[in-house]
Write an enzyme that holds these catalytic residues in place. Structure first.
Site, mmCIF file in Angstrom:
data_model
loop_
_atom_site.group_PDB
_atom_site.id
_atom_site.type_symbol
_atom_site.label_atom_id
_atom_site.label_comp_id
_atom_site.label_asym_id
_atom_site.label_seq_id
_atom_site.Cartn_x
_atom_site.Cartn_y
_atom_site.Cartn_z
ATOM 1 C CG ASP A 269 -0.909 6.084 2.901
ATOM 2 O OD1 ASP A 269 -0.365 7.014 2.274
ATOM 3 O OD2 ASP A 269 -2.148 5.993 3.044
ATOM 4 C CE LYS A 270 1.183 0.660 7.536
ATOM 5 N NZ LYS A 270 1.995 1.150 8.622
ATOM 6 C CE LYS B 15 12.107 12.707 17.071
ATOM 7 N NZ LYS B 15 13.584 12.699 17.026
ATOM 8 C CE LYS C 91 -7.528 0.442 1.981
ATOM 9 N NZ LYS C 91 -8.185 1.764 1.759
ATOM 10 C CE LYS D 245 6.395 10.994 14.613
ATOM 11 N NZ LYS D 245 5.103 11.246 15.287
ATOM 12 C CD GLU E 44 12.554 18.079 10.998
ATOM 13 O OE1 GLU E 44 12.130 18.544 9.921
ATOM 14 O OE2 GLU E 44 11.897 17.304 11.706
ATOM 15 C CG HIS F 37 -1.904 1.090 1.259
ATOM 16 N ND1 HIS F 37 -1.575 2.377 1.645
ATOM 17 C CD2 HIS F 37 -3.221 1.119 0.958
ATOM 18 C CE1 HIS F 37 -2.645 3.147 1.580
ATOM 19 N NE2 HIS F 37 -3.659 2.400 1.158
ATOM 20 C CG ASP G 285 -3.898 7.305 -3.377
ATOM 21 O OD1 ASP G 285 -3.658 8.505 -3.603
ATOM 22 O OD2 ASP G 285 -4.627 6.916 -2.455
ATOM 23 C CB ALA G 286 0.416 10.467 -3.344
ATOM 24 N NE ARG H 152 -1.788 9.447 3.101
ATOM 25 C CZ ARG H 152 -2.070 9.882 1.879
ATOM 26 N NH1 ARG H 152 -2.660 11.052 1.708
ATOM 27 N NH2 ARG H 152 -1.759 9.151 0.829
ATOM 28 C CE LYS H 153 -4.452 3.450 4.793
ATOM 29 N NZ LYS H 153 -4.565 4.866 4.446
ATOM 30 C CG ASP I 144 3.899 11.199 18.709
ATOM 31 O OD1 ASP I 144 3.061 11.406 19.609
ATOM 32 O OD2 ASP I 144 4.147 12.017 17.803
ATOM 33 C CG PHE J 91 -6.480 -3.160 -7.196
ATOM 34 C CD1 PHE J 91 -5.621 -2.107 -7.496
ATOM 35 C CD2 PHE J 91 -6.617 -3.517 -5.858
ATOM 36 C CE1 PHE J 91 -4.923 -1.430 -6.520
ATOM 37 C CE2 PHE J 91 -5.916 -2.851 -4.862
ATOM 38 C CZ PHE J 91 -5.065 -1.814 -5.193
ATOM 39 C CD GLU K 79 7.074 12.738 8.876
ATOM 40 O OE1 GLU K 79 6.331 11.851 8.392
ATOM 41 O OE2 GLU K 79 7.142 12.980 10.086
#
Length: 407
Positions: free
Chosen positions: A18-19, A283, A176, A279, A57, A16, A252-253, A258-259, A285, A244, A44
């Site tokens: 995003d993955k 961090k 998916k 990260k 960074e 995917h 798709d970008a 995003r997941k 997060d 597909f 990123e």
């Protein structure tokens, strides 16, 4: 909590878009931590048709110091990115590991962030950012994960393994899945709907080839889900758009982070909002989300609750967490505030400071690429990998809370 209801979770494959971005970002994290365990990384990634862009960074001894790249560092970064895409399996005209355009826009970490995070003098290492983080565990599955998400992940993991091995040569990397279960008395009782959309080779959208693909997917589902959950009433949606063939970053970008619901608990628990991939473990997060999962899993594994949610909160540059919250959703065998007290008092946890979390779980290692697809939680702890999935705090919690109950 309702005892009877429908609930759905989704997963996405390693291909995917995003993955793909998440895996590239975490490959960079691993590269830098392999050079410098105290590296600072916030990487990123953007993926789109024949393009990968890095931004963020960093600070890393032997790679990037005093505003200068070490000899060979830029080439090693690009090779790491291309190798990641090659491993996933993209060799398509619209996205090929060997020919996509690559941009590296990583630069030095802000000095103002560094002064808050780094330990100095009498100041302990502070949190790498402010925020709230949640951990969760539930006795739906042996891995103490929500069943809907667990099955969604495992369907795609099986399909990816079959694609890589050649067992299912008609599959391409992007896919998916989505699983809807009916719960009765709080437990999975039936699979009411299964959705799988998978990128495929040309021709597998009609006729005998389409039948072959759909039969294959149903067999994978039957292998993954317990037989008692499937029936003639289970509704299947396999490639419901019809075709597909165009997928991945060409379709798709993709962007890092995003997941986040796929990465955590499939919507069965709250999410603090911060992504994990890209990260380093200063961090919170990332590291505090891992320790809250660790705590919640150990609480459920200890038989102290059937379901547990934990929240931690931090301020940037401050080592001590602002709050600790435990909710066993009425399933606990002891009061939630007593569990909070036991966590705070456990010397192994060091007050849940960022440094203590990293030390207890061993997070300053290149262990993150494997987390970036098919979920960060519910995975098997092996060697240094997935240490937050260990249940080595069970006896401590039992002892502390038994003593509390008999005091």
């Amino acid at each position: 909590m309702r005892s009877s209801y429908l609930f759905t979770s989704e997963s996405v494959s390693e291909g995917h878009p995003d993955k793909v971005a998440d895996q590239i970002s975490d490959a960079i994290v691993d590269l830098f931590l392999s050079k410098d365990p105290e590296a600072r990384i916030a990487c990123e990634t953007l993926t789109t048709t024949q393009l990968v862009v890095l931004a963020g960074e960093i600070r890393c001894k032997g790679v990037y110091e005093n505003g200068e790249w070490a000899p060979g560092a830029l080439e090693e970064i690009e090779k790491t990115v291309r190798d990641t895409v090659k491993r996933i399996g993209y060799e398509q005209d619209g996205f090929h590991w060997e020919t996509f355009e690559f941009e590296n826009n990583l630069h030095a970490q802000s000095a103002h962030i560094a002064q808050g995070v780094d330990a100095s003098g009498n100041k302990d290492e502070g949190a790498g950012d402010q925020g709230i983080m949640f951990g969760y565990a539930v006795d739906d599955t042996p891995d103490l994960m929500p069943a809907t998400l667990d099955y969604s992940h495992k369907i795609l993991q099986r399909m990816a393994a079959d694609r890589h091995s050649g067992t299912a040569p008609f599959l391409e990397p992007d896919a998916k899945s989505q699983v809807t279960l009916r719960f009765e008395n709080g437990k999975p009782a039936a699979a009411t709907a299964i959705v799988v959309s998978t990128q495929h080779k040309p021709g597998y959208d009609s006729g005998e080839k389409e039948t072959e693909l759909k039969s294959y997917v149903k067999k994978v589902v039957a292998d993954i889900l317990p037989a008692e959950l499937l029936s003639d009433a289970t509704e299947y949606h396999i490639n419901p758009t019809g075709s597909f063939e165009i997928g991945g970053p060409d379709g798709d970008a993709g962007l890092t982070g995003r997941k986040i619901i796929v990465d955590t608990y499939g919507g069965a628990a709250p999410h603090g909002g911060g992504a994990f991939s890209g990260k380093d473990p200063t961090k919170v997060d990332r590291s505090a989300a891992y320790i809250t999962r660790y705590l919640a899993k150990n609480i459920v594994a200890a038989g102290l609750a059937k379901r547990c949610t934990i929240q931690l909160a931090y301020a940037i540059g401050v080592s001590k967490p602002l709050s600790l919250y435990v909710d066993t959703h009425g399933t606990g065998t002891v009061a939630d505030d007593k569990i909070e007290d036991a966590i705070r008092a456990n010397p192994k946890l060091g007050g849940l400071t960022p440094r203590a979390i990293r030390t207890h779980l061993g997070l300053n290692k290149p262990i993150y690429s494997t987390t970036a697809a098919y979920g960060h939680f519910g995975r098997k702890p092996t060697g240094d990998l997935f240490p937050w999935e260990r249940t080595d705090l069970v006896e401590d919690l039992k002892a502390a809370l038994t003593a509390e109950a008999t005091a």
